[in-house]
Each structure stands twice: as C-alpha cells, then as structure tokens.
Design an enzyme around this catalytic site. Structure first.
Site, PDB file in Angstrom:
ATOM      1  N   ASP A 213       0.847  -1.190   0.000  1.00 37.38           N
ATOM      2  CA  ASP A 213       0.000   0.000   0.000  1.00 37.38           C
ATOM      3  C   ASP A 213       0.885   1.242   0.000  1.00 37.38           C
ATOM      4  O   ASP A 213       2.101   1.158   0.108  1.00 37.38           O
ATOM      5  CB  ASP A 213      -0.911   0.007   1.237  1.00 37.38           C
ATOM      6  N   ASP A 215       0.684   3.576   2.383  1.00 34.98           N
ATOM      7  CA  ASP A 215       0.420   4.130   3.701  1.00 34.98           C
ATOM      8  C   ASP A 215      -0.829   5.019   3.577  1.00 34.98           C
ATOM      9  O   ASP A 215      -1.771   4.626   2.894  1.00 34.98           O
ATOM     10  CB  ASP A 215       1.651   4.878   4.236  1.00 34.98           C
TER      11      ASP A 215
END
Length: 294
Positions: A213, A215
């Site tokens: 991802d 974040d």
C-alpha cells in the site's frame, strides 16, 4: 554448510506462513532462555537445500508486532546452526515510485518503536555495543537482488530506508507525512529489533520488503485497511516464493562479509566482572573482551 544443519533461515512475514515447493522434514521445538519462538521451526529442503522456516507472527498470525518473541526467534535460529537469515515483511510505501506489488531490498533502518520490545541479548552485564551503521548484510542483499532480477517476477528496488513503527495501528496522516519529509522510503512494524538481534547473534541478515500500500499519505488512499493490504500481499507472496527458489541454491558458499565477527570487540565490561556460567549466550558469543585489548 554444516551437514545436517540448516545454513539458511527464512522468516516469513504477513501473508507468508508456508513455503511452496518446500519438502518438510521436521517441526523442531527449540527451547531458549528468552521463552518460546513464534512457532516450531520448520526444517526441510527448498531447491534441494536444507532450510529453516519460521513464521514471524505464528502459523495462524496470532502474534501482534509487539508480541513477537524476537529474542527467542533469533536465538533459536542461531542455536540450530543458521548463519544467514532472509526476513520477509509487508510494508507500506512512502514514495510514489515504490508501488504496491513491488519488492524492496532495504539498506537502512530507522527505529520508531516505543521501547516495549527487548532489543538486545545483553540486558545488563556484560555491556556490549554492536556496530550497526549498516543494518543489513551487503552480501546477502546483493544475492537477493540478483535472484530477483533473474526471476523478473515484479519490479524490485535496490535500497531504501525501512521505518519501523510500533503498531499494531497504521500511521496517522501526520506521521506518514513526517516520515516522508525525513526521506524514509517504506514503513513496517517488524524489522526492529529483529535486525539488531541478528547482528548481535553474528548472523548475515537481509530484508525483503513486499509493498502492499501507499500508507495514508497518497491521494489514492483514504486510509490503510487490513483487508486491502492482504489482497496485495497475496500477489506479492507468489513473486516472493519464486524469488526464494532462485535465491537459496546460490547461498551455499561461504560468505566473505563481516557479520560472523560482528561482536568480536563489542564487549566493554572487564572479564572479571562477568559471570562465565555455562549457557550464558552473550558471553559465549562475544569472544574478545576489554582485557584482551589492554
């Protein structure tokens, strides 16, 4: 490689709880002065090479980052004869070019844990200071990068600073932007104190970070959620499994790095002030002491 002993260990992170094409020979229970490891150590053959596998969070992912018995894990691997550790971990990206699905072989580490984790085998006496300027073994890093290029499963990045936070919560937006302003590259919850303990145990240690991802700083992310991370992780794990099949056969030769002598002059306590009781692991490990240097 010592016959009958696994020279190489793979520590599996989130999503990697078993190894494909791994011929299991035994599930070994290892007792340590620091309690039980995360799980029984699985020993078997990968690419016809004897390997140890330890799922960091336990086989059912029952251990949170703070609860992982890091000292027991590293002690147990050292005890069974391991010399090299490849540590797999899921991370968030703090930069746009390290995209979800990419792999990163970090070369630096920033510890932002809160002090709840025991980060040394040397609690009191003797006092030892391990050199930690470069937390990852350069030889093992090079081998991982080479294996990744040969498999070509996904984009792999050479280098990056791993920001280790306490967790188990993901970052706030303010924290994420702060870490980006510091020039940090990926963020996770497990590299410390694992890397520090591996250095004290004189193990060659390198990480392979699987980006899941962005974040919470990125405009494509409202926030980081566990189910989203898990779906990307499943794809990353496939690439990682194939990389390991290429990597392991090339790690049987002796290394020329300095990891195996990292603690040679690390102890500053005078030998007269230290108990030599058998089984005191740090005492056995650090072979040269202050009195030797006088």
């Amino acid at each position: 490689m010592t016959h009958g002993k696994p020279d190489i260990a793979i520590i599996g992170g989130s999503g990697l709880y078993r190894l494909d094409e791994f011929s299991v020979e035994e599930h070994r229970v290892v007792s340590t002065p620091y309690g039980d490891p995360s799980e029984k150590i699985i020993i078997g053959k990968l690419s016809d090479i004897r390997v140890a596998f330890l799922p960091r969070h336990g086989a059912a992912h029952q251990l949170s980052p703070t609860a992982i018995p890091q000292r027991a894990n590293i002690y147990a691997l050292k005890e069974i004869g391991v010399r090299r550790v490849v540590a797999i971990s899921a991370v968030g990206s703090l930069r746009s070019d390290y995209e979800p699905g990419h792999l990163v072989v970090p070369d630096q580490l920033v510890d932002r844990t809160s002090g709840l984790r025991r980060s040394s085998f040397f609690d009191n006496t003797p006092v030892a200071h391990a050199a930690f300027a470069d937390p990852y073994c350069p030889d093992l890093r090079s081998a991982i990068l080479s294996a990744g290029r040969r498999t070509g499963e996904t984009v792999m990045h050479d280098g990056g600073t791993y920001c280790c936070i306490e967790g188990p919560q993901f970052s706030t937006r303010a924290e994420s932007e702060l870490y980006r302003s510091w020039g940090l590259d990926v963020i996770g919850m497990t590299a410390s104190p694992e890397a520090k303990l591996a250095r004290e145990a004189e193990l060659c240690y390198a990480g392979l970070s699987l980006v899941t991802d962005y974040d919470c700083w990125h405009d494509t992310h409202d926030s980081v959620e566990a189910h989203t991370v898990a779906s990307v992780m499943a794809r990353n794990v496939i690439a990682t499994q194939r990389l390991l099949l290429t990597l392991v056969p090339g790690l049987t030769a002796d290394t020329e790095c300095s990891c195996s002598s990292a603690m040679e002059y690390a102890v500053l306590t005078d030998t007269d002030a230290v108990s030599t009781e058998p089984g005191t692991y740090p005492w056995q490990l650090a072979r040269k002491y202050r009195s030797d240097l006088a």
